[in-house]
Design a protein around this motif. Structure first.
Motif, PDB file in Angstrom:
ATOM      1  N   TYR A 281       7.008  -5.905  -6.332  1.00 49.92           N
ATOM      2  CA  TYR A 281       6.319  -6.933  -5.542  1.00 49.92           C
ATOM      3  C   TYR A 281       5.578  -6.308  -4.363  1.00 49.92           C
ATOM      4  N   ALA A 282       6.229  -5.415  -3.664  1.00 48.76           N
ATOM      5  CA  ALA A 282       5.672  -4.856  -2.437  1.00 48.76           C
ATOM      6  C   ALA A 282       4.643  -3.757  -2.663  1.00 48.76           C
ATOM      7  N   THR A 283       4.535  -3.268  -3.895  1.00 44.34           N
ATOM      8  CA  THR A 283       3.594  -2.167  -4.139  1.00 44.34           C
ATOM      9  C   THR A 283       2.530  -2.570  -5.166  1.00 44.34           C
ATOM     10  N   THR A 284       2.794  -2.334  -6.425  1.00 44.85           N
ATOM     11  CA  THR A 284       1.779  -2.578  -7.460  1.00 44.85           C
ATOM     12  C   THR A 284       1.580  -4.049  -7.766  1.00 44.85           C
ATOM     13  N   ASN A 285       2.594  -4.854  -7.607  1.00 43.37           N
ATOM     14  CA  ASN A 285       2.582  -6.289  -7.876  1.00 43.37           C
ATOM     15  C   ASN A 285       2.055  -6.624  -9.277  1.00 43.37           C
ATOM     16  N   VAL A 286       2.480  -5.864 -10.255  1.00 45.06           N
ATOM     17  CA  VAL A 286       2.146  -6.185 -11.635  1.00 45.06           C
ATOM     18  C   VAL A 286       3.027  -7.377 -12.020  1.00 45.06           C
ATOM     19  N   VAL A 287       2.403  -8.529 -12.164  1.00 46.53           N
ATOM     20  CA  VAL A 287       3.141  -9.782 -12.280  1.00 46.53           C
ATOM     21  C   VAL A 287       4.102  -9.793 -13.460  1.00 46.53           C
ATOM     22  N   ILE A 288       3.690  -9.306 -14.613  1.00 47.40           N
ATOM     23  CA  ILE A 288       4.585  -9.328 -15.785  1.00 47.40           C
ATOM     24  C   ILE A 288       5.805  -8.439 -15.549  1.00 47.40           C
TER      25      ILE A 288
ATOM     26  N   ARG B 157      -0.929 -17.694   4.898  1.00 47.71           N
ATOM     27  CA  ARG B 157      -1.975 -17.524   3.886  1.00 47.71           C
ATOM     28  C   ARG B 157      -3.098 -16.588   4.291  1.00 47.71           C
ATOM     29  N   SER B 158      -3.242 -16.322   5.549  1.00 50.02           N
ATOM     30  CA  SER B 158      -4.362 -15.503   6.008  1.00 50.02           C
ATOM     31  C   SER B 158      -4.057 -14.008   6.057  1.00 50.02           C
ATOM     32  N   TRP B 159      -2.812 -13.627   5.811  1.00 45.36           N
ATOM     33  CA  TRP B 159      -2.493 -12.196   5.815  1.00 45.36           C
ATOM     34  C   TRP B 159      -3.204 -11.521   4.649  1.00 45.36           C
ATOM     35  N   PRO B 160      -3.599 -10.277   4.810  1.00 45.21           N
ATOM     36  CA  PRO B 160      -4.160  -9.541   3.674  1.00 45.21           C
ATOM     37  C   PRO B 160      -3.111  -9.429   2.551  1.00 45.21           C
ATOM     38  N   ALA B 161      -3.580  -9.302   1.322  1.00 44.53           N
ATOM     39  CA  ALA B 161      -2.678  -9.296   0.158  1.00 44.53           C
ATOM     40  C   ALA B 161      -1.542  -8.278   0.271  1.00 44.53           C
TER      41      ALA B 161
ATOM     42  N   THR C  13      18.296  -4.771 -10.176  1.00 40.90           N
ATOM     43  CA  THR C  13      17.133  -5.578 -10.546  1.00 40.90           C
ATOM     44  C   THR C  13      16.406  -6.097  -9.313  1.00 40.90           C
ATOM     45  N   ARG C  14      17.144  -6.388  -8.250  1.00 41.92           N
ATOM     46  CA  ARG C  14      16.506  -6.864  -7.013  1.00 41.92           C
ATOM     47  C   ARG C  14      15.703  -5.747  -6.346  1.00 41.92           C
ATOM     48  N   ILE C  15      16.227  -4.522  -6.411  1.00 42.82           N
ATOM     49  CA  ILE C  15      15.495  -3.378  -5.847  1.00 42.82           C
ATOM     50  C   ILE C  15      14.208  -3.158  -6.634  1.00 42.82           C
ATOM     51  N   VAL C  16      14.314  -3.207  -7.952  1.00 44.50           N
ATOM     52  CA  VAL C  16      13.128  -3.024  -8.799  1.00 44.50           C
ATOM     53  C   VAL C  16      12.124  -4.146  -8.537  1.00 44.50           C
ATOM     54  N   HIS C  17      12.601  -5.379  -8.506  1.00 39.11           N
ATOM     55  CA  HIS C  17      11.721  -6.527  -8.257  1.00 39.11           C
ATOM     56  C   HIS C  17      10.994  -6.370  -6.923  1.00 39.11           C
ATOM     57  N   ALA C  18      11.725  -6.051  -5.868  1.00 43.92           N
ATOM     58  CA  ALA C  18      11.123  -5.890  -4.547  1.00 43.92           C
ATOM     59  C   ALA C  18      10.130  -4.733  -4.539  1.00 43.92           C
ATOM     60  N   GLY C  19      10.490  -3.648  -5.200  1.00 41.91           N
ATOM     61  CA  GLY C  19       9.589  -2.495  -5.256  1.00 41.91           C
ATOM     62  C   GLY C  19       8.277  -2.830  -5.940  1.00 41.91           C
TER      63      GLY C  19
ATOM     64  N   VAL D  67       4.554  -7.662   0.707  1.00 43.50           N
ATOM     65  CA  VAL D  67       5.796  -7.192   1.341  1.00 43.50           C
ATOM     66  C   VAL D  67       6.552  -8.375   1.934  1.00 43.50           C
ATOM     67  N   SER D  68       5.823  -9.274   2.567  1.00 38.39           N
ATOM     68  CA  SER D  68       6.442 -10.459   3.159  1.00 38.39           C
ATOM     69  C   SER D  68       7.109 -11.325   2.087  1.00 38.39           C
ATOM     70  N   ASN D  69       6.443 -11.498   0.968  1.00 38.99           N
ATOM     71  CA  ASN D  69       7.026 -12.280  -0.130  1.00 38.99           C
ATOM     72  C   ASN D  69       8.252 -11.586  -0.709  1.00 38.99           C
TER      73      ASN D  69
END
Length: 139
Positions: free
Chosen positions: A105-112, A47-51, A97-103, A56-58
């Motif tokens: 998540y790890a960059t812009t993290n636009v939740v929708i 929980r203490s890692w920067p966002a 879809t997994r590549i797109v999801h990971a991309g 990327v970890s998530n």
């Protein structure tokens, strides 16, 4: 369908997982070196890692959720010799879809957008399982 054709999307999914693992290590070490996190604060949790590091970890951790069902299904399809062109096409779509999801998540993290990519992958994987089950049970 050849084993090569069936396993090619699996290899790409595994490559994605290893790339995210390396990326996670890189950003974690960089954050620790920069003093953005103290080692004692992350020794028992994340929980203490920067966002940006957590994103990327998530994304890496997510490769051990839905993809596990993909790996199992691919092994079963190979073992039962039921993998056909539809299976391989859906497998590639799932991996995309997994590549797109990971991309996302790890960059812009636009939740929708991340959720849309996740949902698309989940639907494709469910379709793969339904087709596989129908092929086995109705044969």
């Amino acid at each position: 369908m050849s084993a090569k054709a069936v396993l090619a999307p699996v290899f790409v999914q595994v490559l994605l997982t290893f790339c995210l693992l390396l990326w996670t290590g890189r950003v974690r070490f960089a954050a620790a070196r920069a003093g953005a996190v103290r080692l004692k604060d992350i020794s028992l949790g994340e929980r203490s890692w920067p966002a940006p590091v957590q994103q990327v970890s998530n994304a890496f951790a997510n490769q051990f959720e839905l993809p596990v069902l993909f790996y199992v299904l691919t092994g079963l399809a190979l073992a039962t010799r039921t993998a056909d062109h539809l299976f391989v096409g859906l497998a590639w779509l799932f991996v995309l879809t997994r590549i797109v999801h990971a991309g996302i998540y790890a960059t812009t993290n636009v939740v929708i957008r991340r959720f849309q990519a996740f949902l698309a992958g989940a639907i494709v994987l469910m379709a793969m399982w339904l087709v596989f089950a129908a092929t086995i049970l109705l044969a």
